[in-house]
Scaffold this motif. Structure first.
Motif, PDB file in Angstrom:
ATOM      1  N   ARG A  10       0.851  -1.181   0.000  1.00 23.13           N
ATOM      2  CA  ARG A  10       0.000   0.000   0.000  1.00 23.13           C
ATOM      3  C   ARG A  10       0.893   1.239   0.000  1.00 23.13           C
ATOM      4  O   ARG A  10       1.811   1.349   0.811  1.00 23.13           O
TER       5      ARG A  10
ATOM      6  N   GLU B 131     -10.244   8.389   9.904  1.00 19.67           N
ATOM      7  CA  GLU B 131     -11.251   7.851   8.990  1.00 19.67           C
ATOM      8  C   GLU B 131     -11.286   8.614   7.675  1.00 19.67           C
ATOM      9  O   GLU B 131     -11.446   8.032   6.614  1.00 19.67           O
TER      10      GLU B 131
ATOM     11  N   LYS C  98      -8.446   7.494   5.470  1.00 22.15           N
ATOM     12  CA  LYS C  98      -8.603   6.175   4.857  1.00 22.15           C
ATOM     13  C   LYS C  98      -9.230   6.282   3.473  1.00 22.15           C
ATOM     14  O   LYS C  98      -8.838   5.566   2.551  1.00 22.15           O
ATOM     15  N   ASP C  99     -10.197   7.198   3.348  1.00 16.98           N
ATOM     16  CA  ASP C  99     -10.804   7.383   2.024  1.00 16.98           C
ATOM     17  C   ASP C  99      -9.782   7.897   1.026  1.00 16.98           C
ATOM     18  O   ASP C  99      -9.757   7.461  -0.131  1.00 16.98           O
TER      19      ASP C  99
ATOM     20  N   ILE D  27      -6.524   7.431   1.172  1.00 18.76           N
ATOM     21  CA  ILE D  27      -5.563   6.362   0.900  1.00 18.76           C
ATOM     22  C   ILE D  27      -6.161   5.362  -0.096  1.00 18.76           C
ATOM     23  O   ILE D  27      -5.478   4.916  -1.036  1.00 18.76           O
ATOM     24  N   ASN D  28      -7.418   5.015   0.093  1.00 19.53           N
ATOM     25  CA  ASN D  28      -8.067   4.102  -0.853  1.00 19.53           C
ATOM     26  C   ASN D  28      -8.096   4.690  -2.249  1.00 19.53           C
ATOM     27  O   ASN D  28      -7.787   4.008  -3.239  1.00 19.53           O
TER      28      ASN D  28
ATOM     29  N   GLU E 158      -7.561  -5.933  -1.581  1.00 24.23           N
ATOM     30  CA  GLU E 158      -8.047  -5.377  -0.324  1.00 24.23           C
ATOM     31  C   GLU E 158      -7.451  -6.177   0.820  1.00 24.23           C
ATOM     32  O   GLU E 158      -7.571  -7.415   0.858  1.00 24.23           O
TER      33      GLU E 158
ATOM     34  N   ASP F 250      -7.377  -5.293   6.710  1.00 27.46           N
ATOM     35  CA  ASP F 250      -7.874  -4.104   7.396  1.00 27.46           C
ATOM     36  C   ASP F 250      -8.926  -3.352   6.599  1.00 27.46           C
ATOM     37  O   ASP F 250      -9.421  -2.314   7.036  1.00 27.46           O
TER      38      ASP F 250
ATOM     39  N   LEU G 178      -8.565  -1.784   3.645  1.00 29.45           N
ATOM     40  CA  LEU G 178      -8.044  -0.727   2.783  1.00 29.45           C
ATOM     41  C   LEU G 178      -7.499  -1.318   1.496  1.00 29.45           C
ATOM     42  O   LEU G 178      -7.013  -2.457   1.467  1.00 29.45           O
ATOM     43  N   ASN G 179      -7.567  -0.521   0.436  1.00 31.75           N
ATOM     44  CA  ASN G 179      -7.081  -0.965  -0.866  1.00 31.75           C
ATOM     45  C   ASN G 179      -5.563  -1.034  -0.890  1.00 31.75           C
ATOM     46  O   ASN G 179      -4.871  -0.352  -0.113  1.00 31.75           O
ATOM     47  N   CYS G 180      -5.059  -1.844  -1.827  1.00 28.61           N
ATOM     48  CA  CYS G 180      -3.612  -1.992  -1.968  1.00 28.61           C
ATOM     49  C   CYS G 180      -3.301  -2.476  -3.369  1.00 28.61           C
ATOM     50  O   CYS G 180      -4.203  -2.841  -4.136  1.00 28.61           O
TER      51      CYS G 180
ATOM     52  N   HIS H 218     -15.332   4.376  -3.547  1.00 29.57           N
ATOM     53  CA  HIS H 218     -15.285   5.096  -2.285  1.00 29.57           C
ATOM     54  C   HIS H 218     -15.785   6.528  -2.413  1.00 29.57           C
ATOM     55  O   HIS H 218     -15.589   7.339  -1.524  1.00 29.57           O
TER      56      HIS H 218
END
Length: 877
Positions: free
Chosen positions: A638, A652, A655-656, A658-659, A680, A683, A685-687, A846
């Motif tokens: 990531r 929070e 996180k959006d 980062i995604n 995914e 956790d 989150l996308n990667c 997202h």
């Protein structure tokens, strides 16, 4: 003389009548070409000959009388009397002959009608099979022809129709239910291919229902014949001569009824006292841990003795096969139960069945059962090897009973199961219904009878031998592969190796016969440090990937993935369970082995490169290692921007971002290399997901590409965020300037000019000067908000910060309003909202809904023609 003449005429008339009858009888055919009538022609000819003789005798008598009349011409009166008598006798003879002919014709008609009725009955019997054949062909044609799926309301369950439904509509609904499924609308299902033996077995089910329409006594005799033939054939095939066969539909029904027979045999008072007879010495069932799951518990439940009477015998841990029953532990358990006033009742042994295909020491278990007076029941694919030895008269001593799934072994659909057992007392056998035939619904053993008839002994044995040869060939090669653990019993190496052909030609003991064949092949990819324990979750993912890829490459061999408690995820293929095993060749198995070699190279390289991958990701500042559940590749990384590196834990809102950043990163990387994919982590989150690699893959280059692309996206997104802030502030400043100018103009012109009606009269007397155009233009490059009078007066735009050209040496005066606009100092250099992210990355999962987005432009309906320009381009606000 006249009387003599009349007598002569009467004689001639009689002769003419006789000749006419002879001519008529000679011209008739027996039954006008009917074969049945021609068979009865000798009797008819005999009757005609007797009739002709009678007529000739009467003719001769008439001639004699006439001669006597001629000799006595003097006595006219006497001649007249005799003449009258002759005439009357001739008439009577004619009438009698006509009656005889009528009776003869009537008998002929009756015989012909009887023959026709018999032919009609035979035709009707033929029509039953013919009509059934035509109907079956129509049904199969309807079910096999492709059709569009029915509407939802047509295929939904509905109450039973009051007046019934057309059979064509019923078959159409059945075809739709067989072809389509609401849960998987894009998938079309079809019936599997069948050879001639399979089709005959399917048709036999139809005939098994049809024969139940026969006379009950004849049906019972027919069922007894078919039942006895099937039992004798199976007993001789498996060399289990002193046994009786029970044919059943449920795989567990045979052993349950055998156990009920044992209860009647071992407990003499069971018939009268029932289950109270078991109270003093309750029975105990012993089973191997590799036996089919749930079988011992089902037997205990059906017998009513409770699951507490079932004891599981562990497998060997030190001596013997790790998938075989520990006979020493079995001996110890049976001795303990016997000392505790319990009766060892039944032992269920495994001979190549279950998921792993382990083979118990049946010989030793049989000795223990004889010592403790217990019953031994054996199940498993290795029992099919009892048919291989070329010694049909040599008895095979394997337990007291066995269950044979011939439908599974032969690859013929819907054959019943057979349980061979040693019968002790006929009364106990009849009491539990082991000899009962269910003839009310259909004759269940008819498909088995037709299949054994068409295959023959050589056909059955050849299919079993071919399946065992395929399994042994695959096991031999798997035993030589590194990092492949073979869980099914491997054939012995060296001088102890026995081929399947040796089992056919050489005398071999039954125990060695069962241990040589391979009913199932079970293997898995393991770590080098694994010493027989359970695989980790990552290696389960690797085995799942291996099974899917190999099954895709080699579609003829149906590999299946099985989860074992002691080993993890394994790959399994049972040649004895495939419906098309007899079509698989050794070349197909070699193709499977070649595919395994190729995929194992990729697995080994991925496992080795995974260590390097982890080290490189840990040393990179902006990369974070991600564990992806169910992923068999290298793993995931990531990208984290510099702004978010110090956040622990991550917010929070971050996180959006980062995604969104990683989604954009994957889309950019896919344009360079299609091997990258979006994943995914655990956790949520996308990667960036990395798959399987080869030994020559340069991981440092791939990771540097990820870092470089991530920085480019981070930089471009920061610039866009700054421009967004400039535009927002520019619109706010333009709104305030235009609002202030409108208020000033209002006070300068006076309030009367803006009053309705009064303002029109006032403007007519004193016209107001034309207003100057003072809109606003925003230069995004310089971050300056200016008035637009120079644009409309001189028709030119000036870029701030650029050197003047030759045409721009004489510049216009500066705009009356110039307001600098710059991003807020307090705003971060990379603070992208979700709305901006959704605009940058189309299709982002997202992005927020439109109703949740904050307003970005004010309501400026009353502003007079303001405009904004970005890099010299004018746009209306």
């Amino acid at each position: 003389m006249e009387a003599a003449k009349e007598d002569t005429k009467a004689l001639k008339s009689v002769e003419a009548a006789v000749e006419a009858r002879e001519t008529t009888s000679e011209g008739e055919t027996p039954t006008q070409g009917n074969m049945a009538g021609s068979e009865k022609s000798p009797d008819t000819k005999g009757t005609r000959m007797e009739e002709t003789e009678i007529v000739n005798d009467r003719k001769q008598k008439t001639e004699d009388k006439v001669q006597k009349l001629h000799s006595k011409n003097g006595d006219i009166q006497q001649n007249e009397v005799q003449k009258e008598q002759v005439q009357e006798s001739a008439k009577e003879q004619t009438v009698n002959e006509v009656k005889d002919m009528a009776q003869l014709e009537k008998s002929k008609e009756q015989e012909q009608q009887g023959v026709e009725e018999e032919e009609e009955e035979e035709e009707e019997e033929d029509d039953v099979f013919g009509a059934l054949s035509v109907f079956t062909s129509e049904v199969f044609a309807t079910l096999s022809s492709p059709a569009e799926p029915l509407q939802r309301e047509e295929r939904n369950p509905r109450p039973l129709a009051a007046n019934g439904v057309d059979p064509a509509n019923t078959m159409r609904l059945l075809q739709d239910l067989m072809t389509y499924d609401e849960e998987e609308p894009d998938v079309t299902y079809g019936l599997g291919p069948m050879d001639s033996h399979g089709r005959l077995a399917v048709v036999s089910h139809l005939l098994a229902a049809l024969v139940t329409t026969l006379d009950p006594q004849h049906l019972r005799r027919l069922a007894t014949r078919i039942m006895s033939d099937s039992c004798v054939w199976v007993s001789r095939l498996f060399r289990y001569f002193e046994s009786t066969a029970y044919i059943h539909e449920d795989v567990r029904e045979g052993v349950v009824r055998v156990c009920r027979m044992l209860l009647h045999t071992r407990y003499p008072k069971y018939t009268t006292d029932g289950y109270q007879a078991l109270y003093a010495r309750p029975p105990v069932i012993y089973t191997s841990s590799t036996v089919r799951p749930g079988l011992p518990q089902h037997i205990a439940t059906m017998l009513g003795i409770g699951c507490g009477c079932v004891r599981v015998v562990p497998c060997n841990t030190i001596v013997g096969s790790p998938v075989a029953m520990d006979t020493a532990a079995l001996d110890r358990m049976m001795a303990e139960d016997l000392a505790a006033q319990k009766k060892p009742f039944l032992v269920i042994a495994n001979a190549g069945g279950g998921a792993v295909g382990g083979v118990d020491n049946v010989g030793r278990i049989q000795e223990l059962c004889n010592n403790y007076e217990a019953w031994l029941h054996v199940e498993g694919h290795a029992l099919a090897a009892l048919t291989l030895p070329n010694a049909p008269n040599l008895s095979a001593k394997v337990g007291d009973s066995m269950t044979l799934p011939l439908s599974l072994w032969l690859g013929v659909p819907s054959l019943p199961y057979i349980t061979l057992y040693r019968a002790y007392e006929a009364a106990a056998v009849h009491a539990v219904g082991l000899t009962a035939l269910s003839l009310h619904v259909r004759l269940s053993c008819l498909p088995l009878w037709t299949t054994l008839q068409t295959l023959g002994q050589s056909g059955v044995v050849s299919r079993f031998q071919h399946a065992f040869e395929l399994g042994q060939h695959l096991q031999q090669h798997l035993a030589t592969l590194s990092r492949i653990r073979l869980l099914s019993p491997a054939p012995p190496d060296g001088s102890n190796f026995v081929t399947i052909q040796d089992l056919v030609t050489k005398p071999i003991s039954t125990s060695q016969l069962l241990e040589t064949v391979s009913g199932s092949v079970v293997f898995q990819y393991v770590d080098e440090a694994n010493n027989g324990g359970k695989n980790t979750e990552y290696y389960d993912n690797l085995n799942s990937w291996l099974g899917q890829v190999v099954r895709r490459d080699v579609g003829t061999i149906p590999l299946e993935l099985v989860q074992l408690e002691t080993a993890g995820l394994v790959l399994r293929w049972s040649p004895m369970e495939g419906p098309d095993t007899h079509h698989i060749t050794l070349a197909d198995v070699d193709h499977l082995i070649h595919s395994l070699h190729h995929q194992l190279d990729i697995l080994n390289a991925t496992v080795e490169q995974r260590k390097t991958f982890t080290e490189l990701v840990s040393s990179a500042n902006n990369l974070q290692l991600v564990e992806i559940p169910g992923w068999a590749g290298l793993g995931g990384v990531r990208y984290i921007a510099d702004l978010w590196l110090d956040q622990n834990p991550v917010l929070e809102t971050t996180k959006d971002d980062i995604n969104a950043l990683n989604v954009h990163l994957v889309s950019q990387l896919k344009a360079t290399d299609s091997a990258f994919s979006l994943g995914e982590g655990s956790d949520g989150l996308n990667c960036v997901r990395f798959g399987m690699v080869t030994a020559d893959t340069d991981l440092s280059e791939l990771l540097s590409l990820v870092i470089t692309t991530g920085r480019e996206i981070e930089t471009s997104s920061r610039f866009l965020d700054q421009m967004t802030d400039i535009v927002r502030k520019g619109i706010e400043a333009a709104t305030e300037d235009l609002k202030r100018e409108n208020e000033e103009r209002l006070w300068q012109e006076g309030i009367l000019r803006h009053v309705p009606i009064v303002g029109s009269v006032y403007n007519w007397f004193s016209p107001a000067p034309p207003p100057g155009i003072k809109g606003r233009t925003l230069d995004l490059t310089a971050g300056v908000l200016e008035s637009t009078e120079n644009i409309y007066r001189y028709h030119m735009q000036i870029r701030h910060g650029s050197a003047p050209t030759r045409s721009e040496t004489k510049l216009p005066p500066a705009p009356s309003v110039q307001t600098p606009v710059s991003p807020s100092a307090s705003s971060p250099s990379h603070s992208r909202s979700s709305s901006t992210t959704s605009a940058l990355v189309p299709g982002s999962t997202h992005s927020r809904q439109a109703s949740d987005l904050p307003p970005t432009t004010p309501d400026i309906k009353n502003i007079s023609a303001p405009t904004l320009t970005a890099n010299g381009t004018t746009a209306a606000v």
